[in-house]
Design an enzyme around this catalytic site. Structure first.
Site, mmCIF file in Angstrom:
data_model
loop_
_atom_site.group_PDB
_atom_site.id
_atom_site.type_symbol
_atom_site.label_atom_id
_atom_site.label_comp_id
_atom_site.label_asym_id
_atom_site.label_seq_id
_atom_site.Cartn_x
_atom_site.Cartn_y
_atom_site.Cartn_z
ATOM 1 N N GLU A 237 62.467 -39.906 -4.638
ATOM 2 C CA GLU A 237 62.611 -39.498 -3.141
ATOM 3 C C GLU A 237 61.502 -40.294 -2.360
ATOM 4 O O GLU A 237 62.278 -40.853 -1.407
ATOM 5 C CB GLU A 237 61.762 -37.991 -2.879
ATOM 6 C CG GLU A 237 62.931 -37.316 -3.561
ATOM 7 C CD GLU A 237 62.712 -36.903 -4.821
ATOM 8 O OE1 GLU A 237 61.769 -36.994 -6.101
ATOM 9 O OE2 GLU A 237 63.144 -36.259 -4.990
ATOM 10 N N HIS B 148 60.641 -24.011 -5.552
ATOM 11 C CA HIS B 148 62.113 -24.425 -4.976
ATOM 12 C C HIS B 148 62.512 -23.602 -4.471
ATOM 13 O O HIS B 148 63.865 -23.833 -4.241
ATOM 14 C CB HIS B 148 63.259 -24.808 -6.628
ATOM 15 C CG HIS B 148 62.528 -25.583 -7.749
ATOM 16 N ND1 HIS B 148 61.330 -25.749 -8.641
ATOM 17 C CD2 HIS B 148 63.359 -26.581 -8.398
ATOM 18 C CE1 HIS B 148 61.323 -26.880 -9.349
ATOM 19 N NE2 HIS B 148 61.936 -27.277 -8.512
#
Lengths: 426, 376
Positions: A156, A225
């Protein structure tokens, strides 16, 4: 092969569903029969019973059986057939406005922008050959190839930085985070390399980049998440942050984000991807954009203002429908943009209703609702409040896994209804 | 060959163009069969240009040191003196249309990429005549094809890989030079960038300026492997003497050709040294000895080395060099004068440039009644 839904084809050529058209024809004939003179054979046939023994098995459906169901569906009564014009008007079936899911809306928006501007490209994990982790970029790699749709390794920080660098050199990247939870690994590139650069360089260096991906709670994905980042990104100057609710929002806001010369964070919602909404013809045009920084009044009302963003807008509308039955009319505002916040729309509404409730999925402390409260207090609308502003938020805990716990960790419709009644002292 | 050189030398004396060939030590290679050439041709014009550029950078940094001690420059100030050969050599090896990005020790590169000393010093003193109008400061200076000036250690490396991606995307045969230091070399995002650059064959020249110390930590104490040119693993690398401007130039040309031919990224380690501490708040002697600094200054100073080489090869006279020095000193004085006398940016500009190409908007001030204007 392209997968095009029936609704899309029908919507494009403006053709009604066959069953609906047949129903209209039946009811039209029925009305005609009723209006004829008494003794018309058609009328006698309507009620006639056939002589003789009935056959075995289920009785055959007669015309009246079918028409009764039709009338119920359309919502007319036999007596109304007397007025031909009104009867015709009531049984007329319109072609349905095109139903588009949020996923397809995002997909179409990206497709159209990729076609419109050569500098636009998409990069992220699984966006190309896998068609997107949530299938949002389905079909794009097949159409545009490796150069425009880039699969990245799981890095990322690296690929977010690469996207920002490409934007600095004049391209217009769309950087997808599989979920915004993973953007935390790359948040330095979003804030320090993208958001602040135009200011630090006194306007010499622009960064026309879009960061998009699903944000907030999903279903059963647990604490790591499920975080909502609206407050975190909404905090930073130099960034624009949008949070679409329905398909039209998704299309218009994503297109605006891509066409914007500044870094824009698009907070989508995974649970909304599969939900279909009617989209007007205007909303389907290739140049349809929604201005960043303007909220929308989804439902007008007089008694209380509900302000929300993303999935919670749907909850507010459902709560408003329930409350309407009790005579409470809620005005529901869809923020659409988190930063810059459209305070004027909220203030105008509060001046009218005198009561304000903010609804969000994220945590309460330093959240979107907290900011709205502060702004309302600092502005002219404060004097119009009959009660303190109420925030309905997610519970202040990391998201649990078990269904019953998860369901009780984000605002439900009953929470909104409860808050409305509390603020209205009912 | 000898005869040719004699003939050329004779012709050049007539045409006032002196050549010198310069042998330098071979570069250490990693995953490369051949390195850059071990000889370089230096014309008098080039020599004087490199000398002038390096000396200007040196004096500029020393002036910044002076201004900082007078408290006219504040905040961070990371000085580049000692490393001039790197910036000048790299610039000589690439085209102005290529791209370059570095970290916070950026004043030298800002100059070689085309910004005047005046604008650099004015930015350091935070005045409206600065290259970023006083909004950026020491670490955030930008120019055409120069992307800063980045404060977060290592963050510029993925940015550089992204610039290289844009070069590849546009197909314009340009390369991107991405610089980082020995301290940043241990950042994870650098390895993420190596992976993607190699995977997609991005035209990126990764350059590690190894000045032996990351702030106060020597390379032995920070890195398990101090062979920075090998740290790219699958990316070919070379180690270059960063104190010799010609070596750096030839190595950069070699690297740029490699990238332009589509073979993918390449990694260069420049062995260099900084005379000042990490920044102005670091005296620079608590983790290294004064003797060490003195030794580098006397034996490997890039400017002295170039000057000696040019004089000993009759490419320039001592008087000429002295004249250039005087000119530069004057230029720096004028620039410093501008930088100290130019007014600070007006308060009306406080909120400008938050966005690019945006209609004017309102920005909240320190209190709810303070509504400031922002134009882009």
């Amino acid at each position: 092969m392209d997968k095009i839904r029936n609704e899309q084809i029908r919507g494009t050529v403006k053709v009604e569903q066959f069953g609906d058209k047949a129903r209209e024809a039946r009811l039209r004939w029925f009305g005609r029969v009723l209006r004829r003179n008494r003794g018309y054979i058609g009328q006698r046939m309507l009620e006639m019973e056939l002589p003789g023994r009935r056959r075995r098995g289920r009785p055959q459906r007669r015309f009246m059986d079918v028409v009764k169901v039709d009338m119920e569906m359309v919502g007319v009564k036999v007596e109304e057939a007397v007025d031909r014009a009104r009867w015709r008007q009531m049984i007329h079936c319109d072609f349905q406005l095109l139903q588009v899911t949020v996923r397809d809306a995002l997909n179409q928006a990206m497709d159209e922008e990729l076609e419109r501007d050569e500098r636009v490209f998409l990069l992220g994990e699984e966006v190309a050959q896998y068609d997107g982790a949530y299938k949002v970029s389905r079909g794009l790699w097949k159409k545009y190839g490796d150069k425009r749709i880039i699969d990245t390794p799981i890095s990322e920080m690296g690929f977010a930085g690469i996207a920002v660098g490409a934007a600095m050199a004049g391209l217009r990247p769309i950087c997808e985070f599989m979920t915004f939870n993973f953007s935390m690994q790359a948040i330095d590139q979003v804030i320090n390399s993208a958001a602040k650069t135009c200011y630090m360089s006194a306007g010499l260096q622009a960064v026309p980049i879009v960061f998009r991906g699903p944000n907030g709670a999903s279903a059963g994905v647990a604490a790591q998440h499920s975080q909502c980042f609206a407050a975190w990104y909404g905090h930073c100057p130099g960034l624009k942050v949008v949070s679409p609710w329905n398909s039209e929002d998704a299309r218009g806001l994503l297109k605006s984000a891509i066409r914007d010369d500044n870094p824009v964070v698009v907070l989508e919602n995974e649970l909304m991807y599969g939900v279909a909404f009617e989209v007007s013809e205007q909303g389907l045009s290739k140049d349809f954009t929604i201005p960043i920084g303007k909220a929308k009044v989804e439902r007008p009302g007089n008694h209380v203002t509900l302000v929300s963003h993303s999935r919670m807008v749907g909850h507010c509308l459902d709560a408003a429908a329930v409350l309407a039955k009790e005579g409470i009319e809620c005005e529901v505002i869809n923020l659409r943009t988190i930063r810059p916040l459209d305070v004027e729309t909220i203030e105008a509404s509060v001046v009218k209703t005198n009561h304000l409730i903010t609804v969000e999925g994220g945590w309460p402390q330093f959240g979107v609702g907290a900011e709205i409260c502060a702004r309302i207090m600092e502005g002219p609308a404060f004097n119009y409040l009959d009660a303190p502003v109420i925030r309905v938020t997610g519970v202040d805990i990391p998201m649990p896994y078990a269904k019953i716990l998860e369901d009780n960790s984000t605002p439900q419709i009953k929470d909104i209804i409860f808050s409305v009644k509390k603020t209205l002292n009912m | 060959y000898e005869n040719l050189m004699t003939v050329l030398k004779n012709i050049s004396i007539v045409f006032n163009l002196l050549l010198c060939t310069h042998p330098f030590k071979k570069c250490e290679l990693h995953r490369l069969d051949q390195g850059p050439p071990t000889q370089a041709l230096l014309t008098r014009e080039q020599g004087l240009k490199y000398y002038r550029t390096m000396q200007t950078m040196r004096r500029m940094e020393l002036k910044a040191d002076q201004l900082y001690k007078q408290k006219i420059i504040r905040g961070f100030c990371h000085l580049y003196d000692g490393q001039e050969a790197c910036a000048v050599g790299i610039e000589a090896g690439i085209n102005p249309s290529d791209h370059l990005i570095t970290a916070y020790r950026a004043h030298g590169y800002t100059y070689t990429r085309g910004v005047s000393v005046k604008e650099i010093l004015a930015e350091l003193t935070g005045r409206r005549g600065g290259v970023a109008k006083g909004k950026g400061g020491s670490m955030h200076m930008y120019a055409k094809h120069f992307y800063g000036g980045n404060g977060i250690v290592g963050a510029q490396v993925p940015l550089g890989a992204g610039l290289a991606l844009a070069c590849q995307y546009k197909g314009n045969n340009e390369v991107c030079v991405t610089l980082y230091g020995d301290g940043a070399a241990n950042q994870g995002q650098i390895f993420e960038s190596f992976n993607m650059a190699a995977l997609w064959k991005l035209p990126c020249i990764f350059i590690c300026e190894n000045n032996k110390y990351g702030m106060g930590t020597s390379v032995e104490r920070a890195s398990a492997s101090t062979d920075y040119f090998k740290r790219g693993d699958f990316i070919p690398g070379l180690k270059v003497d960063g104190m010799d401007v010609l070596t750096v130039r030839e190595a950069t040309k070699f690297a740029a050709d490699y990238c332009r031919s589509g073979k993918g990224p390449i990694l260069m380690e420049l062995e260099t040294y900084r005379y000042h501490g990490h920044s102005m708040s670091d005296p620079g002697v608590s983790y290294r000895t004064r003797e060490e600094i003195q030794e580098v200054r006397s034996k490997s100073d890039p400017i002295s080395m170039l000057k000696d080489r040019m004089i000993s090869n009759n490419m320039a006279s001592l008087e000429e060099i002295k004249e250039i020095d005087v000119e530069i000193r004057k230029e720096i004085e004028e620039a410093a004068q501008f930088a100290t006398s130019d007014p600070e940016p007006p308060l009306e500009e406080l909120c400008n440039h938050i966005f690019y190409n945006e209609p004017p908007m309102e920005v909240r001030g320190t209190n709810p009644w303070s509504k400031l204007k922002s134009i882009s």
